[in-house]
Design a protein around this motif. Structure first.
Motif, mmCIF file in Angstrom:
data_model
loop_
_atom_site.group_PDB
_atom_site.id
_atom_site.type_symbol
_atom_site.label_atom_id
_atom_site.label_comp_id
_atom_site.label_asym_id
_atom_site.label_seq_id
_atom_site.Cartn_x
_atom_site.Cartn_y
_atom_site.Cartn_z
ATOM 1 N N LYS A 191 10.251 11.904 38.316
ATOM 2 C CA LYS A 191 10.415 11.700 39.763
ATOM 3 C C LYS A 191 11.835 11.973 40.247
ATOM 4 N N CYS A 192 12.810 11.897 39.379
ATOM 5 C CA CYS A 192 14.216 12.091 39.755
ATOM 6 C C CYS A 192 14.772 13.251 38.938
ATOM 7 N N ARG A 193 14.241 14.413 39.179
ATOM 8 C CA ARG A 193 14.535 15.594 38.357
ATOM 9 C C ARG A 193 16.015 15.980 38.325
ATOM 10 N N ASN A 194 16.734 15.733 39.396
ATOM 11 C CA ASN A 194 18.134 16.133 39.459
ATOM 12 C C ASN A 194 19.099 14.999 39.134
ATOM 13 N N SER A 195 18.577 13.902 38.629
ATOM 14 C CA SER A 195 19.409 12.737 38.314
ATOM 15 C C SER A 195 19.860 12.764 36.865
ATOM 16 N N ARG A 196 21.073 12.298 36.647
ATOM 17 C CA ARG A 196 21.541 12.027 35.292
ATOM 18 C C ARG A 196 21.140 10.588 34.993
ATOM 19 N N ILE A 197 20.556 10.379 33.838
ATOM 20 C CA ILE A 197 20.088 9.048 33.472
ATOM 21 C C ILE A 197 20.884 8.555 32.268
ATOM 22 N N TYR A 198 21.383 7.331 32.392
ATOM 23 C CA TYR A 198 22.149 6.713 31.317
ATOM 24 C C TYR A 198 21.478 5.404 30.905
ATOM 25 N N ILE A 199 21.290 5.232 29.612
ATOM 26 C CA ILE A 199 20.817 3.966 29.074
ATOM 27 C C ILE A 199 22.052 3.160 28.700
ATOM 28 N N VAL A 200 22.133 1.941 29.212
ATOM 29 C CA VAL A 200 23.230 1.049 28.861
ATOM 30 C C VAL A 200 22.693 0.081 27.808
ATOM 31 N N SER A 201 23.443 -0.103 26.744
ATOM 32 C CA SER A 201 22.988 -0.916 25.617
ATOM 33 C C SER A 201 22.553 -2.312 26.048
ATOM 34 N N VAL A 202 21.677 -2.889 25.246
ATOM 35 C CA VAL A 202 21.231 -4.263 25.457
ATOM 36 C C VAL A 202 22.407 -5.183 25.134
ATOM 37 N N VAL A 203 22.720 -6.073 26.046
ATOM 38 C CA VAL A 203 23.803 -7.022 25.846
ATOM 39 C C VAL A 203 23.163 -8.363 25.529
ATOM 40 N N SER A 204 23.119 -8.672 24.234
ATOM 41 C CA SER A 204 22.476 -9.904 23.794
ATOM 42 C C SER A 204 23.007 -10.278 22.421
ATOM 43 N N PRO A 205 23.210 -11.567 22.187
ATOM 44 C CA PRO A 205 23.622 -12.001 20.848
ATOM 45 C C PRO A 205 22.453 -12.097 19.868
ATOM 46 N N GLU A 206 21.251 -11.842 20.343
ATOM 47 C CA GLU A 206 20.066 -11.948 19.486
ATOM 48 C C GLU A 206 20.119 -10.919 18.358
ATOM 49 N N LYS A 207 19.557 -11.288 17.217
ATOM 50 C CA LYS A 207 19.586 -10.410 16.037
ATOM 51 C C LYS A 207 18.849 -9.098 16.282
ATOM 52 N N ASN A 208 17.865 -9.090 17.180
ATOM 53 C CA ASN A 208 17.090 -7.889 17.477
ATOM 54 C C ASN A 208 17.894 -6.841 18.244
ATOM 55 N N ALA A 209 18.939 -7.271 18.930
ATOM 56 C CA ALA A 209 19.665 -6.382 19.843
ATOM 57 C C ALA A 209 20.281 -5.177 19.136
ATOM 58 N N ALA A 210 20.884 -5.368 17.984
ATOM 59 C CA ALA A 210 21.532 -4.255 17.279
ATOM 60 C C ALA A 210 20.516 -3.175 16.907
ATOM 61 N N ALA A 211 19.362 -3.592 16.401
ATOM 62 C CA ALA A 211 18.325 -2.621 16.026
ATOM 63 C C ALA A 211 17.778 -1.916 17.268
ATOM 64 N N VAL A 212 17.592 -2.669 18.342
ATOM 65 C CA VAL A 212 17.103 -2.070 19.584
ATOM 66 C C VAL A 212 18.108 -1.053 20.111
ATOM 67 N N ASN A 213 19.387 -1.388 20.075
ATOM 68 C CA ASN A 213 20.415 -0.459 20.556
ATOM 69 C C ASN A 213 20.428 0.831 19.730
ATOM 70 N N SER A 214 20.225 0.734 18.432
ATOM 71 C CA SER A 214 20.121 1.947 17.602
ATOM 72 C C SER A 214 18.930 2.783 18.055
ATOM 73 N N GLY A 215 17.815 2.115 18.316
ATOM 74 C CA GLY A 215 16.631 2.815 18.799
ATOM 75 C C GLY A 215 16.841 3.435 20.168
ATOM 76 N N LEU A 216 17.555 2.726 21.043
ATOM 77 C CA LEU A 216 17.837 3.256 22.381
ATOM 78 C C LEU A 216 18.755 4.470 22.308
ATOM 79 N N GLU A 217 19.720 4.439 21.410
ATOM 80 C CA GLU A 217 20.616 5.580 21.261
ATOM 81 C C GLU A 217 19.831 6.809 20.806
ATOM 82 N N PHE A 218 18.917 6.624 19.867
ATOM 83 C CA PHE A 218 18.059 7.718 19.420
ATOM 84 C C PHE A 218 17.173 8.204 20.569
ATOM 85 N N LEU A 219 16.600 7.253 21.301
ATOM 86 C CA LEU A 219 15.730 7.566 22.428
ATOM 87 C C LEU A 219 16.477 8.356 23.513
ATOM 88 N N ALA A 220 17.728 8.017 23.729
ATOM 89 C CA ALA A 220 18.540 8.741 24.715
ATOM 90 C C ALA A 220 18.647 10.215 24.340
#
Length: 189
Positions: A115-144
């Motif tokens: 829907k936003c073909r001309n937009s630059r999209i940035y994923i900002v890392s999950v900010v959480s002290p939870e143990k899951n956050a580091a693994a999710v951020n690795s996945g988000l970086e790959f997804l980006a």
């Protein structure tokens, strides 16, 4: 209608009202608790960012519910840049499934891209002290990389003193609409 559905319906109405004064081509921050607590507009007012900045974040918003807000929070503004930040609430859940979360995130990014073909999209890392956050951020970086989006890891800045200001300073080079002046570049260094 339960309380969550009612709250989302109210937010959609609020965003539509705000969008009447909005302009196309700005920058949209779309996310959950961290972005909503960041006071993005106030931080942006302290610097000349070269364009309009719209904060369309919502306290406690889960990724699964974010799809209902896309039209009013993002699409109506036709932004040039979109910053997405979800995952805090999900990482806290006992039955959190990182793969399902990343699949939903991918669908969100593909919806934005369509829907936003001309937009630059940035994923900002999950900010959480939870143990899951580091693994999710690795996945988000790959997804980006997989979806042609940028990934901005602000985890370190978020947990330092004055976290919101440090995080915004890390985002500024990506938010800024026009090139920086020499004086502004010296402030960023």
């Amino acid at each position: 209608m339960n309380n969550n559905e009612k709250f989302i319906a109210e937010k959609i109405s609020d965003f539509r009202t705000l969008n009447e004064a909005g302009r196309s081509g700005g920058v949209v921050f779309f996310g959950s608790t961290y972005f909503s607590r960041m006071n993005i507009n106030e931080l942006a007012n302290n610097d000349e960012m070269g364009g309009k900045i719209y904060d369309r974040s919502m306290q406690g918003l889960k990724l699964a519910d974010s799809f209902r807000l896309l039209e009013s929070a993002v699409y109506e503004l036709n932004p040039s840049r979109i910053f997405v930040n979800f995952g805090e609430e999900e990482c806290q859940a006992e039955n959190f499934n990182a793969d399902e979360f990343l699949d939903k995130y991918k669908w969100l990014l593909l919806s934005l891209r369509r829907k936003c073909r001309n937009s630059r999209i940035y994923i900002v890392s999950v900010v959480s002290p939870e143990k899951n956050a580091a693994a999710v951020n690795s996945g988000l970086e790959f997804l980006a990389g997989e979806t042609g989006c940028g990934f901005i890891n602000v985890t370190k800045e978020a947990f330092e003193n004055m976290g919101f200001e440090k995080v915004f300073n890390a985002l500024k080079p990506f938010v800024r609409i026009f090139p920086v002046s020499f004086a502004q570049a010296m402030q960023m260094a």
